[in-house]
Design an enzyme around this catalytic site. Structure first.
Site, short mmCIF file in Angstrom:
data_model
loop_
_atom_site.label_atom_id
_atom_site.label_comp_id
_atom_site.label_asym_id
_atom_site.label_seq_id
_atom_site.Cartn_x
_atom_site.Cartn_y
_atom_site.Cartn_z
N CYS A 133 0.83 -1.20 0.00
CA CYS A 133 0.00 0.00 0.00
C CYS A 133 0.87 1.25 0.00
O CYS A 133 1.32 1.72 1.06
CB CYS A 133 -0.92 -0.01 1.21
N CYS A 136 -0.45 4.16 2.03
CA CYS A 136 -0.35 4.02 3.49
C CYS A 136 1.09 4.26 3.94
O CYS A 136 1.32 4.89 4.96
CB CYS A 136 -0.71 2.61 3.97
N ASP A 137 2.05 3.73 3.21
CA ASP A 137 3.42 3.67 3.71
C ASP A 137 4.42 4.54 2.94
O ASP A 137 5.57 4.66 3.37
CB ASP A 137 3.91 2.20 3.66
#
Ligand code: NDP
Length: 310
Positions: A133, A136-137
């Site tokens: 992701c 997300c990261d």
């Protein structure tokens, strides 16, 4: 107590099914699972959900869907359903905590999850530089060097997103073409700090006690080489979260729940499926929401016309 309808999954399909079921007077109960809001919460801005002329933050969209279902009176609960068993014409659902619930119908809207390559080294560095992701990261890799595996829209989207944060992004593609849409391909090709490594497969994710340090790739020609990296992202597609329910819903060879003739009916009367868990083609927030609406309408028709006669 016997429920009319239990919806499994808190994504666009599940929340929309809850909205429609509540409006139909069915008093739905919805289990939101491990990731309330579903896959959309792993992205940032969504431009293609109709009704928002400047696009909308994906988390805000999901919060609004959730609030709409709740405000109308649907019951939303944390937790996951681990098992569905037939009990005559009804179903017994077992929750992760062991509790059992009885219901006349079930809507499976458990979505899909990101695929991994299945390498032992990839598993070792999950959360230590290996991620599926980017949104997300990606933040952790500002001004660093990362790679994305895949040649579809997901990988290209992840690569362009990461390119806005990172110094350099390698796109590792196993063939000599991208599967992504033309527009997405143009974006990737037009981004200076993305380099495509064509005809390459990942042999091993390299790392030390602090996390990922690189990757060992093998070209179609057999040549092996290493690339130094700080992060390794997967963008190779998704698999449907149907494993727990194959005893009541037949799946195709890729694990997608098979629904009948454009409806949300599965192989078991009383069990319905909506959203990405039954859609290998479109997989969009808007199509998932639409199939959630269809599921609630199919449930209503089933309860009115079939259930009482069984
Ligand atoms: P796809 O199945 O379209 O693409 C998967 C990609 O990963 C392919 O390039 C595939 O290679 C590659 N791949 C698969 N397995 C491996 C492996 N083991 N090793 C290396 N590479 C691998 O999945 P996506 O998630 O990209 O897209 C799914 C759907 O969602 C599509 O319909 C897409 O259009 C849509 N989507 C739309 C977006 C948008 O419009 N903004 C954003 C994201 C997705 P190969 O081509 O060789 O099979």
């Amino acid at each position: 107590m016997k429920h009319n309808i239990i919806i499994i999954g808190g994504g666009p399909a599940g929340y929309t099914a809850a909205i429609y079921a509540q409006r139909a007077g069915l008093q739905p109960l919805l289990f939101e699972g491990m990731l309330p809001g579903g896959q959309l919460t792993t992205t940032t801005h969504i431009d293609n959900y109709p009704g928002f002329d400047g696009g909308i933050d994906a988390n805000a969209l999901m919060s609004a869907m959730r609030a709409q279902a709740e405000n109308l009176g649907a019951e939303l609960r944390n937790g996951s359903v681990q098992k569905i068993e037939r009990d005559g014409k009804d179903f017994i659902l077992t929750l992760d905590g062991g509790e059992s619930l009885l219901t006349k119908t079930v809507v499976i809207a458990t979505g899909a999850s990101a695929k991994y390559l299945g390498l032992e080294s990839e598993e070792r560095y999950k959360g230590l530089g290996v991620s599926a992701c980017a949104t997300c990261d990606g933040f952790f890799y500002r001004n660093r060097t990362v790679a994305v595996v895949g040649g579809g829209d997901t990988a290209c989207e992840e690569a362009t997103y990461l390119a806005s944060l990172c110094k350099k992004v390698y796109l590792i593609v196993r063939r000599d073409v991208l599967r992504a849409s033309e527009a997405m391909q143009q974006r990737v090709m037009g981004t200076e700090n993305i380099e495509i490594l064509w005809n390459c497969n990942t042999k091993e994710v390299l790392g030390d006690e602090y996390g990922v340090t690189g990757v060992r790739l093998v070209r179609k020609s057999g040549e092996e080489f290493e690339v130094a990296l700080d992060g390794f992202f997967l963008g190779i597609g998704h698999h449907p979260n149907s494993e727990l329910f194959t005893n009541v819903a037949k799946v195709d060879d890729k694990g997608y729940i098979i629904t009948e003739n454009g409806s949300t009916r599965t192989s078991t009367p009383g069990v319905f499926a909506a959203g990405d868990v039954q859609d290998s083609i479109y997989r969009q927030a808007v199509t998932a929401a639409a199939s959630g609406a269809k599921a609630a309408m199919d449930v209503k028709a089933y309860l009115d016309n079939v259930y009482e006669k069984l």
